[in-house]
Design an enzyme around this catalytic site. Sequence first.
Site, short mmCIF file in Angstrom:
data_model
loop_
_atom_site.label_atom_id
_atom_site.label_comp_id
_atom_site.label_asym_id
_atom_site.label_seq_id
_atom_site.Cartn_x
_atom_site.Cartn_y
_atom_site.Cartn_z
N THR A 1 -4.08 6.51 0.53
CA THR A 1 -4.57 5.14 0.37
C THR A 1 -5.00 4.59 1.73
OG1 THR A 1 -3.09 4.81 -1.49
CG2 THR A 1 -4.01 2.85 -0.49
N PHE B 1 0.82 -1.20 0.00
CA PHE B 1 0.00 0.00 0.00
C PHE B 1 0.86 1.25 0.00
CE2 PHE B 1 -2.22 -3.35 2.20
CZ PHE B 1 -3.46 -3.33 1.62
N ASP B 2 0.43 2.21 -0.77
CA ASP B 2 0.97 3.55 -0.61
C ASP B 2 0.29 4.10 0.64
OD1 ASP B 2 2.01 6.09 -1.14
OD2 ASP B 2 0.11 6.65 -2.06
N LYS B 3 0.97 4.97 1.41
CA LYS B 3 0.34 5.43 2.65
C LYS B 3 -0.64 6.58 2.40
CE LYS B 3 2.28 8.07 5.84
NZ LYS B 3 1.30 9.10 6.21
#
Lengths: 76, 617
Positions: free
Chosen positions: B315, B310-312
């Site tokens: 997201t 995951f991108d933080k």
Amino acid sequence: MKKATIQLETLSCPSCAQKIENAVKALNGVERESVKVLFNASKVKFDFDEEKVSVADAEKAIAALGFEVKGSQVKN
Amino acid sequence: MQRFILSKKKQIMLISGISIVVAFISKLGFKNEVLAVWSLAVASIMGVAPIAIQAYQALKVKVVSIDLLVTIAVTGAFLIKNLEESAIVTFLFLFGAFLEQRTLNKTRSAIKELTEMAPESALKQMENGEFVEVKIDEVAVGDVLLVKTGAKVPVDGSVLSGEGYINEASITGESLSVGKEKGANVYAGTILENGTLQIVADRVGEDTTFGRIIELVEEAQDSKSKAERFIDRFAKYYTPAVLVLAFIVWIFSQNIELAITILVLGCPGALVIGVPVSNVAGIGNGARHGVLLKGSEVVDDFSKVDTIIFDKTGTLTMGKPKVTEEEFYAEDVEEILAYLASVEKESDHPLAAAVVEYIGETKLYPVEKTLVIKGAGVVAQVNGRRVAVGNVALMERENVLLDEKARAGIARFEANGNSLVLAAIDSELKVLLGIRDQIRPGVKEDLQRLKKLGVKNLVVLSGDNQGTVDLVARELRLTEAHGDMLPKEKAAYVEELIAQGHTVAFVGDGVNDSPSLARAQIGIAMGGGTDVAIETSDVVLMNSDFRRLPHALGLAKATAGNMRQNILIAVGVVLALLASLIFSEWMNMSIGMLVHEASILAVILNGMRLLQYKLRH
């Protein structure tokens, strides 16, 4: 080169899709590689040279196989 | 003539069915053999006509179709005077095709619902200024259109005048309606629930977001996985091979009965239709729930995923920082906030926006001189006083004394994962604010669901500092967390995991992370229906809704499983039929055809289950 989309009656057998694909591919002026029969959407898409062939020709070829053509669209 | 016969297939099927019933009644009930024979002959000849025509048309374009196998088989049965068989086989074949079409339409219903939402007409402003209803094809970019309450927005465009509430579920999957006023963007296929709008068309027809979604879903439903392409190639040679086999059997055994039975038993029916049916139903289910799966290859890869990265920002978190903690070092709070707001209003820094939102309505002072110090903050002259707003480095530069209480506050705020904003007036520290990006509500539960679905590694990658990323990872119980990463490094990390043999999905916003989205086997974009997200990724979660991710994964797994079941049913049936032909006495053409048609319906019904698929909690 123009892009055509032809809407057909609901297709129900995958071999129908193959018949239609071969019939459209056989037309002179239709880009062979571009012919795509969307079985589930019951659509045919292809690129063609408008000087050699028209969408009406393709519609006729499909109708000759016994499939009803519901409409068509041409885009540049 | 040919077309007439084909168009009357349904009637022919009925007559052929009735003739068969008449034949059996007259034979068994009245012992009238002659009438029975004639009825069966009528049923056979009428029934085979449309099948033979289809076979002939296919041959003309060099396709050996199932119709041809059936036509030869029925003709053979007719010639050896086995009229019962020829009549029943044709009827079953026609009846099967009829049922297939009915049920297939059901599996396609999800996408059909979608295309039916496409607008068909619009109220267009003519040269005399009046609005006239025209077909959607006659609307061009730049036209002014009127949308009334209850009507569909016909194009992508922007509001010229009026206001109203629009239900954008068809684009975003979100059922809450959204208020629109002058300047707002509106999308084709959405519904104006109340109010009246005049809009100007920016994109029309297939170029609208809605048009592209439909096109994408249609293409996805017909895209073919490796397995499916293999089956197609196989079927192309399989059908003629059955024909050749039957011919060889006939030559050697001189047994026509056996040869034509092989023709019927060898029909590849369920095998060719089984996989497309699962595919269309699964992707259709997704489209209905705001999940766009781009084709069966994607479904297949996604179902095997073991690592999701995951991108933080944007997201896992909202991507909208908020003030979460505050500490004042002076009494006159309102006065301090007024000075702070005056300075921050001038800035377009994301933290400044958070500060302004946090302060809300307040008195504002005129700002005379502003000096932006890169990487530190802002110093300004406000109402004759010197106001400094920024980080610790700025305070040191401005010779602001940070006492013990302030230092403790700074340490505590940082430990909680905050970014810091300090404000000093005339070199005296007045306030400390902690600003943090909020974790999306429900993300934690959704991640647990992903784990339950069999995802082993949940990884977060971010450009933020390691401390902040660790904090998010701990709160969400992720397996790994890496901070301080550039987009290039993220992509390299994705490649490394793939090289280690993991099947990797990357979830990002579709804009900043396109290299990683492209590198991962499955790129998942949290797209608010934006073009970039739709074009570049393999899976699109509409309306950036994280909750759809577990559904997407569950659906991919269910769809992949469904395809395997269908292949198993199809192959199993053909093998069982051929085996019983060799080892049993009772197998004949009619039973073979019955089992075939039943297996085709079985795979279609099995595929239809996917339309109802919901993730169990």
